[in-house]
Design a protein around this motif. Structure first.
Motif, PDB file in Angstrom:
ATOM      1  N   MET A   1     -11.513  36.141  80.999  1.00 54.70           N
ATOM      2  CA  MET A   1     -10.226  36.379  80.367  1.00 54.70           C
ATOM      3  C   MET A   1      -9.982  37.884  80.301  1.00 54.70           C
ATOM      4  SD  MET A   1      -9.137  35.151  76.613  1.00 54.70           S
ATOM      5  CE  MET A   1      -7.696  35.708  75.837  1.00 54.70           C
ATOM      6  N   ARG A   2      -8.847  38.312  80.787  1.00 53.40           N
ATOM      7  CA  ARG A   2      -8.507  39.739  80.787  1.00 53.40           C
ATOM      8  C   ARG A   2      -7.542  40.039  79.646  1.00 53.40           C
ATOM      9  NH1 ARG A   2      -4.841  43.141  84.790  1.00 53.40           N
ATOM     10  NH2 ARG A   2      -5.289  45.148  83.872  1.00 53.40           N
ATOM     11  N   VAL A   3      -7.883  41.050  78.882  1.00 53.19           N
ATOM     12  CA  VAL A   3      -7.013  41.485  77.787  1.00 53.19           C
ATOM     13  C   VAL A   3      -6.774  42.982  77.958  1.00 53.19           C
ATOM     14  CG1 VAL A   3      -6.781  41.741  75.304  1.00 53.19           C
ATOM     15  CG2 VAL A   3      -7.945  39.741  76.233  1.00 53.19           C
ATOM     16  N   ASP A   4      -5.513  43.357  78.090  1.00 53.17           N
ATOM     17  CA  ASP A   4      -5.178  44.778  78.188  1.00 53.17           C
ATOM     18  C   ASP A   4      -5.254  45.404  76.803  1.00 53.17           C
ATOM     19  OD1 ASP A   4      -4.706  44.722  80.927  1.00 53.17           O
ATOM     20  OD2 ASP A   4      -2.603  44.172  80.655  1.00 53.17           O
TER      21      ASP A   4
END
Length: 82
Positions: A1-4
């Motif tokens: 999961m990518r979170v900026d």
């Protein structure tokens, strides 16, 4: 999961806050509010700085108008209370 990562920040600048600027090798303006060790730095391209200063000039006019209106209201209230 990518979170900026998003960062928000605010600063309060009082009447005596040290301020300085320099121009870097690309012609961008580096503005420092406060001291080098714990200040807040901005880096503006010339176009961005021009936009920022125009916005600042508009904010200053509105602030001065607000303060003048407040002072006038205080004077009117003081005169009415005499």
């Amino acid at each position: 999961m990518r979170v900026d990562l998003k960062v928000g920040a605010w600063i309060a600048v009082d009447d005596h806050c040290p301020m300085e600027f320099s121009i870097d090798g690309d012609g961008d303006a580096e503005l420092l509010l406060g001291d080098r060790s714990d200040g807040f730095e901005f880096l503006f391209s010339p176009v961005a700085l021009e936009r920022f200063l125009a916005l600042g000039a508009e904010a200053l006019k509105k602030s001065e108008k607000y303060l003048a209106e407040e002072k006038a209201a205080e004077l009117a209230a003081a005169k009415a209370g005499q």
